[in-house]
Design a protein around this motif. Structure first.
Motif, PDB file in Angstrom:
ATOM      1  N   LEU A  23       0.881  -1.081   0.147  1.00  0.00           N
ATOM      2  CA  LEU A  23      -0.019  -0.055  -0.084  1.00  0.00           C
ATOM      3  C   LEU A  23       1.030   1.206   0.027  1.00  0.00           C
ATOM      4  CD1 LEU A  23      -3.060   0.545   0.011  1.00  0.00           C
ATOM      5  CD2 LEU A  23      -2.925   0.572   2.425  1.00  0.00           C
ATOM      6  N   ASP A  24       0.874   2.031  -1.163  1.00  0.00           N
ATOM      7  CA  ASP A  24       1.470   3.274  -1.229  1.00  0.00           C
ATOM      8  C   ASP A  24       0.999   4.591  -0.561  1.00  0.00           C
ATOM      9  OD1 ASP A  24       3.488   1.580  -2.378  1.00  0.00           O
ATOM     10  OD2 ASP A  24       2.760   2.099  -4.318  1.00  0.00           O
ATOM     11  N   PHE A  25       1.583   4.902   0.292  1.00  0.00           N
ATOM     12  CA  PHE A  25       1.267   6.330   0.797  1.00  0.00           C
ATOM     13  C   PHE A  25       1.945   7.449   0.120  1.00  0.00           C
ATOM     14  CE2 PHE A  25       0.518   3.357   3.844  1.00  0.00           C
ATOM     15  CZ  PHE A  25      -0.867   3.588   4.639  1.00  0.00           C
ATOM     16  N   ILE A  26       1.492   8.358  -0.731  1.00  0.00           N
ATOM     17  CA  ILE A  26       2.095   9.122  -1.823  1.00  0.00           C
ATOM     18  C   ILE A  26       2.151  10.688  -1.216  1.00  0.00           C
ATOM     19  CG2 ILE A  26       2.236  10.059  -4.208  1.00  0.00           C
ATOM     20  CD1 ILE A  26       1.007   7.286  -4.691  1.00  0.00           C
ATOM     21  N   TYR A  27       3.012  11.434  -0.980  1.00  0.00           N
ATOM     22  CA  TYR A  27       2.865  12.881  -0.624  1.00  0.00           C
ATOM     23  C   TYR A  27       3.454  13.901  -1.659  1.00  0.00           C
ATOM     24  CZ  TYR A  27       2.219  10.446   3.881  1.00  0.00           C
ATOM     25  OH  TYR A  27       1.925   9.517   4.780  1.00  0.00           O
ATOM     26  N   VAL A  28       2.528  14.709  -2.071  1.00  0.00           N
ATOM     27  CA  VAL A  28       2.985  15.757  -2.908  1.00  0.00           C
ATOM     28  C   VAL A  28       3.480  16.922  -2.105  1.00  0.00           C
ATOM     29  CG1 VAL A  28       2.116  17.185  -4.845  1.00  0.00           C
ATOM     30  CG2 VAL A  28       1.396  14.817  -4.609  1.00  0.00           C
ATOM     31  N   VAL A  29       4.846  17.417  -2.363  1.00  0.00           N
ATOM     32  CA  VAL A  29       5.475  18.619  -1.911  1.00  0.00           C
ATOM     33  C   VAL A  29       5.776  19.453  -3.053  1.00  0.00           C
ATOM     34  CG1 VAL A  29       6.288  17.192   0.132  1.00  0.00           C
ATOM     35  CG2 VAL A  29       7.634  17.545  -2.027  1.00  0.00           C
ATOM     36  N   PRO A  30       6.088  20.879  -2.503  1.00  0.00           N
ATOM     37  CA  PRO A  30       6.062  21.952  -3.608  1.00  0.00           C
ATOM     38  C   PRO A  30       7.449  21.772  -4.728  1.00  0.00           C
ATOM     39  CG  PRO A  30       5.490  22.858  -1.568  1.00  0.00           C
ATOM     40  CD  PRO A  30       5.714  21.408  -1.271  1.00  0.00           C
ATOM     41  N   THR A  31       8.358  21.346  -4.045  1.00  0.00           N
ATOM     42  CA  THR A  31       9.600  21.043  -4.845  1.00  0.00           C
ATOM     43  C   THR A  31      10.511  19.810  -4.138  1.00  0.00           C
ATOM     44  OG1 THR A  31      11.138  22.446  -3.394  1.00  0.00           O
ATOM     45  CG2 THR A  31      10.034  23.606  -5.212  1.00  0.00           C
ATOM     46  N   HIS A  32      11.536  19.328  -4.688  1.00  0.00           N
ATOM     47  CA  HIS A  32      12.467  18.270  -4.277  1.00  0.00           C
ATOM     48  C   HIS A  32      12.856  18.772  -3.220  1.00  0.00           C
ATOM     49  CE1 HIS A  32      11.495  15.281  -7.335  1.00  0.00           C
ATOM     50  NE2 HIS A  32      11.678  16.558  -8.144  1.00  0.00           N
ATOM     51  N   ALA A  43      14.216  21.339   3.027  1.00  0.00           N
ATOM     52  CA  ALA A  43      14.391  20.147   3.713  1.00  0.00           C
ATOM     53  C   ALA A  43      12.999  19.691   4.286  1.00  0.00           C
ATOM     54  CB  ALA A  43      15.497  19.989   4.670  1.00  0.00           C
ATOM     55  N   LYS A  44      12.507  20.762   4.881  1.00  0.00           N
ATOM     56  CA  LYS A  44      11.001  20.311   5.454  1.00  0.00           C
ATOM     57  C   LYS A  44      10.027  21.236   4.429  1.00  0.00           C
ATOM     58  CE  LYS A  44      12.424  19.390  10.018  1.00  0.00           C
ATOM     59  NZ  LYS A  44      11.888  19.619  11.571  1.00  0.00           N
ATOM     60  N   GLN A  45       9.057  20.577   4.187  1.00  0.00           N
ATOM     61  CA  GLN A  45       8.085  21.476   3.216  1.00  0.00           C
ATOM     62  C   GLN A  45       6.538  20.889   3.913  1.00  0.00           C
ATOM     63  OE1 GLN A  45       8.574  21.001  -1.017  1.00  0.00           O
ATOM     64  NE2 GLN A  45      10.885  20.662  -0.576  1.00  0.00           N
ATOM     65  N   PRO A  46       5.630  21.797   3.221  1.00  0.00           N
ATOM     66  CA  PRO A  46       4.052  21.337   3.557  1.00  0.00           C
ATOM     67  C   PRO A  46       3.762  20.216   2.446  1.00  0.00           C
ATOM     68  CG  PRO A  46       4.295  23.482   2.310  1.00  0.00           C
ATOM     69  CD  PRO A  46       5.539  23.116   2.811  1.00  0.00           C
ATOM     70  N   VAL A  47       2.927  19.441   3.133  1.00  0.00           N
ATOM     71  CA  VAL A  47       2.248  18.393   2.009  1.00  0.00           C
ATOM     72  C   VAL A  47       1.169  19.060   1.457  1.00  0.00           C
ATOM     73  CG1 VAL A  47       1.100  16.306   1.984  1.00  0.00           C
ATOM     74  CG2 VAL A  47       3.278  16.410   3.458  1.00  0.00           C
ATOM     75  N   ALA A  64       4.633   1.742   1.576  1.00  0.00           N
ATOM     76  CA  ALA A  64       5.814   2.578   1.134  1.00  0.00           C
ATOM     77  C   ALA A  64       5.320   4.048   1.401  1.00  0.00           C
ATOM     78  CB  ALA A  64       6.134   2.200  -0.283  1.00  0.00           C
ATOM     79  N   GLU A  65       6.370   4.633   1.668  1.00  0.00           N
ATOM     80  CA  GLU A  65       6.177   6.361   1.710  1.00  0.00           C
ATOM     81  C   GLU A  65       6.821   6.958   0.515  1.00  0.00           C
ATOM     82  OE1 GLU A  65       4.240   7.729   4.541  1.00  0.00           O
ATOM     83  OE2 GLU A  65       4.051   5.648   5.522  1.00  0.00           O
ATOM     84  N   ILE A  66       6.109   7.502  -0.336  1.00  0.00           N
ATOM     85  CA  ILE A  66       6.657   8.164  -1.401  1.00  0.00           C
ATOM     86  C   ILE A  66       6.463   9.581  -1.579  1.00  0.00           C
ATOM     87  CG2 ILE A  66       6.550   8.109  -4.015  1.00  0.00           C
ATOM     88  CD1 ILE A  66       5.329   5.140  -3.695  1.00  0.00           C
ATOM     89  N   GLY A  67       7.574  10.284  -1.836  1.00  0.00           N
ATOM     90  CA  GLY A  67       7.425  11.681  -1.894  1.00  0.00           C
ATOM     91  C   GLY A  67       7.398  12.036  -3.454  1.00  0.00           C
ATOM     92  N   ARG A  68       6.591  13.291  -3.922  1.00  0.00           N
ATOM     93  CA  ARG A  68       6.774  13.664  -5.150  1.00  0.00           C
ATOM     94  C   ARG A  68       6.693  15.112  -5.298  1.00  0.00           C
ATOM     95  NH1 ARG A  68       1.811  14.078  -8.024  1.00  0.00           N
ATOM     96  NH2 ARG A  68       2.362  15.079  -9.964  1.00  0.00           N
ATOM     97  N   ALA A  69       7.375  15.663  -5.968  1.00  0.00           N
ATOM     98  CA  ALA A  69       7.424  17.175  -6.153  1.00  0.00           C
ATOM     99  C   ALA A  69       6.325  17.526  -6.967  1.00  0.00           C
ATOM    100  CB  ALA A  69       8.715  17.783  -6.512  1.00  0.00           C
ATOM    101  N   HIS A  70       5.837  18.486  -6.821  1.00  0.00           N
ATOM    102  CA  HIS A  70       4.524  19.097  -7.545  1.00  0.00           C
ATOM    103  C   HIS A  70       5.062  19.808  -8.845  1.00  0.00           C
ATOM    104  CE1 HIS A  70       0.765  20.929  -8.535  1.00  0.00           C
ATOM    105  NE2 HIS A  70       1.450  22.280  -8.421  1.00  0.00           N
TER     106      HIS A  70
END
Length: 106
Positions: free
Chosen positions: A15-24, A32-36, A100-106
């Motif tokens: 089960l993938d938990f995908i978080y979209v953030v403003p930039t890498h 390094a720390k950004q809002p989701v 899995a915890e997955i980060g993705r830049a907007h």
């Protein structure tokens, strides 16, 4: 009566938990720390994903990998079944399902 499958998958589901953030994010910087901006939960795992694609193409697909006994495992079993993947031979183990915890830049 035996069931014939076009493809049988042995492997993982997740089960993938995908978080979209403003930039890498870059360690040691102000990014390094950004809002989701957005969050979604999506079924995944290489074997499970491939079997869902096979079922969508009309193939008779079965999954025989293990599911965890938690809510994530139940959700993954339901997701595969709803997409036409047979999960009757897939055991449920007394453990948490993979995720899995997955980060993705907007």
């Amino acid at each position: 009566m035996s069931v014939v499958f076009d493809v049988i998958g042995v492997g993982t589901n997740s089960l993938d938990f995908i978080y979209v953030v403003p930039t890498h994010p870059v360690a040691g910087t102000g990014t390094a720390k950004q809002p989701v901006l957005a969050h979604r939960v999506s079924p995944g795992g290489q074997t499970a994903t491939a079997l869902c694609a096979c079922a969508a193409f009309g193939l008779r697909a079965a999954y025989v990998g293990a599911f965890g006994s938690d809510a994530h495992g139940m959700r993954m079993r339901d997701e595969l079944t709803s997409r036409g993947v047979d999960t009757r031979a897939a055991p449920t183990k007394a453990c948490p399902n993979r995720h899995a915890e997955i980060g993705r830049a907007h």
